[in-house]
Design an enzyme around this catalytic site. Structure first.
Site, PDB file in Angstrom:
ATOM      1  N   ASP A 297      17.892  57.107 -26.931  1.00 23.52           N
ATOM      2  CA  ASP A 297      16.606  56.681 -27.503  1.00 23.52           C
ATOM      3  C   ASP A 297      15.936  55.753 -26.496  1.00 23.52           C
ATOM      4  OD1 ASP A 297      15.588  56.837 -30.674  1.00 23.52           O
ATOM      5  OD2 ASP A 297      14.594  55.337 -29.415  1.00 23.52           O
TER       6      ASP A 297
ATOM      7  N   LYS B 169      17.522  49.424 -30.473  1.00 20.80           N
ATOM      8  CA  LYS B 169      18.163  50.379 -31.378  1.00 20.80           C
ATOM      9  C   LYS B 169      19.532  50.803 -30.812  1.00 20.80           C
ATOM     10  CE  LYS B 169      15.550  53.923 -33.645  1.00 20.80           C
ATOM     11  NZ  LYS B 169      14.919  55.243 -33.536  1.00 20.80           N
TER      12      LYS B 169
ATOM     13  N   GLU C 298      15.962  71.878 -38.371  1.00 20.17           N
ATOM     14  CA  GLU C 298      16.928  71.240 -39.287  1.00 20.17           C
ATOM     15  C   GLU C 298      16.432  71.336 -40.728  1.00 20.17           C
ATOM     16  OE1 GLU C 298      16.127  68.356 -41.010  1.00 20.17           O
ATOM     17  OE2 GLU C 298      14.153  68.072 -40.099  1.00 20.17           O
ATOM     18  N   PHE C 299      17.374  71.272 -41.673  1.00 19.70           N
ATOM     19  CA  PHE C 299      17.007  71.385 -43.089  1.00 19.70           C
ATOM     20  C   PHE C 299      17.644  70.273 -43.923  1.00 19.70           C
ATOM     21  CE2 PHE C 299      16.480  75.551 -41.218  1.00 19.70           C
ATOM     22  CZ  PHE C 299      15.217  75.901 -41.677  1.00 19.70           C
TER      23      PHE C 299
ATOM     24  N   PHE D 203      14.344  71.932 -57.079  1.00 24.40           N
ATOM     25  CA  PHE D 203      12.976  71.576 -56.692  1.00 24.40           C
ATOM     26  C   PHE D 203      11.949  72.019 -57.732  1.00 24.40           C
ATOM     27  CE2 PHE D 203      13.096  69.606 -52.456  1.00 24.40           C
ATOM     28  CZ  PHE D 203      14.484  69.509 -52.391  1.00 24.40           C
ATOM     29  N   LEU D 204      12.363  71.858 -58.999  1.00 28.11           N
ATOM     30  CA  LEU D 204      11.430  72.107 -60.104  1.00 28.11           C
ATOM     31  C   LEU D 204      11.352  70.864 -60.978  1.00 28.11           C
ATOM     32  CD1 LEU D 204      11.941  75.759 -61.440  1.00 28.11           C
ATOM     33  CD2 LEU D 204       9.911  74.756 -60.377  1.00 28.11           C
TER      34      LEU D 204
ATOM     35  N   GLY E  55       6.320  63.051 -51.445  1.00 24.89           N
ATOM     36  CA  GLY E  55       6.209  62.132 -50.311  1.00 24.89           C
ATOM     37  C   GLY E  55       7.179  62.525 -49.214  1.00 24.89           C
TER      38      GLY E  55
ATOM     39  N   CYS F 294       8.040  64.927 -44.334  1.00 23.45           N
ATOM     40  CA  CYS F 294       8.130  66.353 -44.012  1.00 23.45           C
ATOM     41  C   CYS F 294       7.178  67.233 -44.807  1.00 23.45           C
ATOM     42  CB  CYS F 294       9.565  66.804 -44.215  1.00 23.45           C
ATOM     43  SG  CYS F 294      10.724  65.753 -43.340  1.00 23.45           S
TER      44      CYS F 294
ATOM     45  N   LYS G 243      11.527  58.584 -52.276  1.00 21.54           N
ATOM     46  CA  LYS G 243      12.523  59.089 -53.225  1.00 21.54           C
ATOM     47  C   LYS G 243      13.722  58.147 -53.116  1.00 21.54           C
ATOM     48  CE  LYS G 243      14.918  62.221 -50.115  1.00 21.54           C
ATOM     49  NZ  LYS G 243      15.508  63.512 -49.897  1.00 21.54           N
TER      50      LYS G 243
HETATM   51  C1  UGA Z   1      12.701  67.880 -46.860  1.00 27.65           C
HETATM   52  C2  UGA Z   1      13.506  69.190 -47.047  1.00 27.65           C
HETATM   53  O1  UGA Z   1      14.069  69.216 -48.353  1.00 27.65           O
HETATM   54  C3  UGA Z   1      14.599  69.324 -46.000  1.00 27.65           C
HETATM   55  O2  UGA Z   1      15.236  70.589 -46.143  1.00 27.65           O
HETATM   56  C4  UGA Z   1      13.976  69.234 -44.613  1.00 27.65           C
HETATM   57  O3  UGA Z   1      14.954  69.271 -43.593  1.00 27.65           O
HETATM   58  C5  UGA Z   1      13.225  67.913 -44.478  1.00 27.65           C
HETATM   59  O4  UGA Z   1      12.210  67.849 -45.504  1.00 27.65           O
HETATM   60  C6  UGA Z   1      12.599  67.883 -43.098  1.00 27.65           C
HETATM   61  O5  UGA Z   1      11.721  68.710 -42.839  1.00 27.65           O
HETATM   62  O6  UGA Z   1      13.076  67.121 -42.250  1.00 27.65           O
HETATM   63  P1  UGA Z   1      13.035  65.302 -47.517  1.00 27.65           P
HETATM   64  O7  UGA Z   1      11.605  65.142 -47.143  1.00 27.65           O
HETATM   65  O8  UGA Z   1      14.031  64.350 -46.976  1.00 27.65           O
HETATM   66  O9  UGA Z   1      13.566  66.781 -47.114  1.00 27.65           O
HETATM   67  O10 UGA Z   1      13.118  65.176 -49.091  1.00 27.65           O
HETATM   68  P2  UGA Z   1      13.203  66.154 -50.362  1.00 27.65           P
HETATM   69  O11 UGA Z   1      14.438  65.837 -51.092  1.00 27.65           O
HETATM   70  O12 UGA Z   1      12.980  67.547 -49.998  1.00 27.65           O
HETATM   71  O13 UGA Z   1      11.977  65.610 -51.244  1.00 27.65           O
HETATM   72  C7  UGA Z   1      10.631  65.676 -50.788  1.00 27.65           C
HETATM   73  C8  UGA Z   1       9.710  65.156 -51.860  1.00 27.65           C
HETATM   74  O14 UGA Z   1       9.672  66.026 -52.992  1.00 27.65           O
HETATM   75  C9  UGA Z   1      10.092  63.779 -52.424  1.00 27.65           C
HETATM   76  O15 UGA Z   1       8.938  63.026 -52.629  1.00 27.65           O
HETATM   77  C10 UGA Z   1      10.771  64.108 -53.742  1.00 27.65           C
HETATM   78  O16 UGA Z   1      10.707  63.061 -54.677  1.00 27.65           O
HETATM   79  C11 UGA Z   1       9.942  65.302 -54.185  1.00 27.65           C
HETATM   80  N1  UGA Z   1      10.633  66.199 -55.122  1.00 27.65           N
HETATM   81  C12 UGA Z   1      11.732  66.898 -54.717  1.00 27.65           C
HETATM   82  C13 UGA Z   1      10.146  66.342 -56.417  1.00 27.65           C
HETATM   83  O17 UGA Z   1       9.145  65.698 -56.814  1.00 27.65           O
HETATM   84  N2  UGA Z   1      10.767  67.203 -57.258  1.00 27.65           N
HETATM   85  C14 UGA Z   1      11.851  67.923 -56.888  1.00 27.65           C
HETATM   86  O18 UGA Z   1      12.374  68.706 -57.723  1.00 27.65           O
HETATM   87  C15 UGA Z   1      12.353  67.754 -55.584  1.00 27.65           C
END
Ligand code: UGA
Length: 444
Positions: free
Chosen positions: A30, A35, A155-156, A256-257, A264, A267, A328
């Site tokens: 980095d 850091k 990445e996911f 994710f429903l 937020g 990503c 979250k």
């Molecule tokens: C997301 C993807 O889920 C990852 O697969 C991906 O790697 C990542 O982005 C990225 O591109 O780096 P992340 O942003 O960490 O991950 O968080 P999530 O758990 O996906 O949640 C995203 C937002 O959706 C949050 O604000 C969460 O509160 C909201 N959410 C999620 C809901 O309102 N309802 C749900 O059922 C799920």
């Protein structure tokens, strides 16, 4: 294998540690020296479950090292994973590739000083389709003798469960344009594929698009249930049951429903906007994607008026309490957090906020519009934040909020109102205590 990680943020750090735990030798780089010093001392630079344990273990085993010297990474790595940030360009909404361009430029120049030793560059950052190709050309322009191959490896991992997600992937995606990259990338993920986790090889452009398509699809899915939730609030249909029942259809899946205050994180919001912009550039009007972006913005901007509507008295000049600042639970990240919209909108209406979040306060202070800072006070625990406020709003689903003593809280809030944007409390219990309990999807 010897691998290098460029960029030690949420993805670079957690995944560097995961690769190290899988038996690879990892050097993380980095540009921020503080850091690197902190990480070499075993102190995590971000909040993520179990990160402290993995960091300590791997430092002790010497399977990971941290450096701010690019030469060290390049001379010691067969595969270099590029994990720098690709934020939204605030003016255009497009993906800002400046960190990608400057870091690959440095790699290209540094490689020359090392005699152009062969390496594979695996682009892990989220980048628009066609970026890998542009990066390759850019790097070769700077150093025509550069001896490297480039591949796309999006990445996911979700923040908060990034370590689990990396170690238990639904699929590993690798976009390649030659057999050697395929073979080497297959080898680096062998500890996971040996356990039965699938690896999916495709071409580079497809891999780049899989990431955008996946994130944007999930953004649409959540935005959809949030709109169904609004219908429920007017009709008495139960949004939780709708999500469960829809999810019983294997074609839909229950994940994710879950409705909430709006999407937020660093990503989904930025990737959906960037995909819409990609469409614009191609002369396409991507209506579903654009609608999901706007629907999410509208939802987050509506939070303050929702809270005001639930209050039986006017809130102007008064103070409410807020549990949650991060986008979250289980992360300290506040980027695009719905709490930002709520606090900023309330401030415009002269409503003050007493807030408590177990990990997000510092980053929230940095993110929030400075004009709203005069209207918010931060506390070290929930009870101090809630004491003598008009009503309580819950916006992040931290487990510790479920354990609070709500009988005690009843005496602390003037209007006896709880607004729960995450549906984490039990309606019957709250009503038994005497609260007017508003949750997402409840008929008003
Ligand atoms: C997301 C993807 O889920 C990852 O697969 C991906 O790697 C990542 O982005 C990225 O591109 O780096 P992340 O942003 O960490 O991950 O968080 P999530 O758990 O996906 O949640 C995203 C937002 O959706 C949050 O604000 C969460 O509160 C909201 N959410 C999620 C809901 O309102 N309802 C749900 O059922 C799920």
């Amino acid at each position: 294998m010897k691998i290098g990680i460029i960029g030690t943020g949420y993805i670079g750090l957690t995944e560097g540690l995961c690769f190290a735990s899988l038996g690879q030798h990892v050097i993380c780089y980095d540009i921020i020296k503080e850091k690197i010093d902190q990480l070499n001392k075993g102190i995590p630079t971000l909040y993520e479950e179990n990160i402290d344990v993995l960091l300590k273990e791997n430092l002790e085993k010497k399977t990971i090292t941290f450096t701010d010297d690019l030469k060290v990474v390049l001379s010691g790595s067969e595969i270099v994973f590029l994990c720098v940030n690709t934020p939204e360009n605030p003016e255009t909404g497009e993906c800002d590739l400046s960190q990608i361009m400057t870091s690959t430029e440095s790699i290209s120049k540094m490689s020359e000083t090392l005699g152009n030793k062969f390496f594979i560059l695996a682009v892990r950052s989220t980048v628009p389709v066609g970026t890998n190709k542009k990066v390759k050309e850019h790097m070769l322009k700077i150093n025509p003798k550069l001896n490297f191959l480039i591949c796309s490896n999006p990445e996911f991992s979700r923040q908060g469960s990034a370590i689990y997600d990396f170690m238990n992937p639904d699929r590993v995606i690798v976009g390649v344009d030659n057999e050697k990259s395929k073979e080497r990338m297959g080898l680096v993920y062998k500890p996971l594929t040996d356990k039965g986790f699938p690896i999916f090889f495709t071409n580079i452009e497809t891999a780049e698009m899989i990431k955008y398509a996946s994130n944007t699809f999930l953004n649409i899915k959540i935005g959809f249930i949030n709109e169904i939730c609004d219908i429920c609030e007017m009709t008495g249909a139960n949004v939780e049951d709708i999500g469960k029942a829809m999810g019983m259809d294997k074609r839909i899946s229950p994940l994710f429903l879950k409705p909430g205050p709006g999407i937020g994180g660093s990503c989904f919001p930025k990737d959906s906007i960037a995909l819409a912009k990609m469409g614009n550039k191609l002369g396409l009007d991507l209506q579903i994607i654009n609608a999901s972006v706007n629907s999410n913005i509208a939802r987050k901007n509506s939070l303050a008026s929702r809270v005001i509507n639930y209050s039986k008295n006017k809130l102007e000049g008064k103070t409410i309490s807020l549990l949650g600042l991060t986008f979250k639970a289980n992360t300290d990240d506040t980027r695009y957090s719905p709490a930002l919209n709520l606090v900023e909108e309330l401030a415009k209406k002269n409503i003050k906020v007493n807030a408590y979040d177990p990990h997000g306060t510092d980053k929230f202070k940095y993110m929030v519009d400075p004009k709203a800072l005069d209207f918010i006070r931060f506390f070290d625990n929930a009870y101090d934040a809630i004491k003598d406020t008009e009503l309580l709003v819950i916006i992040t689903e931290w487990d510790e909020y479920k354990q609070l003593d709500y009988k005690k809280i009843y005496d602390m809030v003037q209007q006896k109102v709880i607004v729960d944007f995450r549906n984490i409390l039990n309606e019957q219990e709250m009503e038994k205590i005497g609260f007017k309990y508003y949750y997402i999807g409840k008929k008003i």
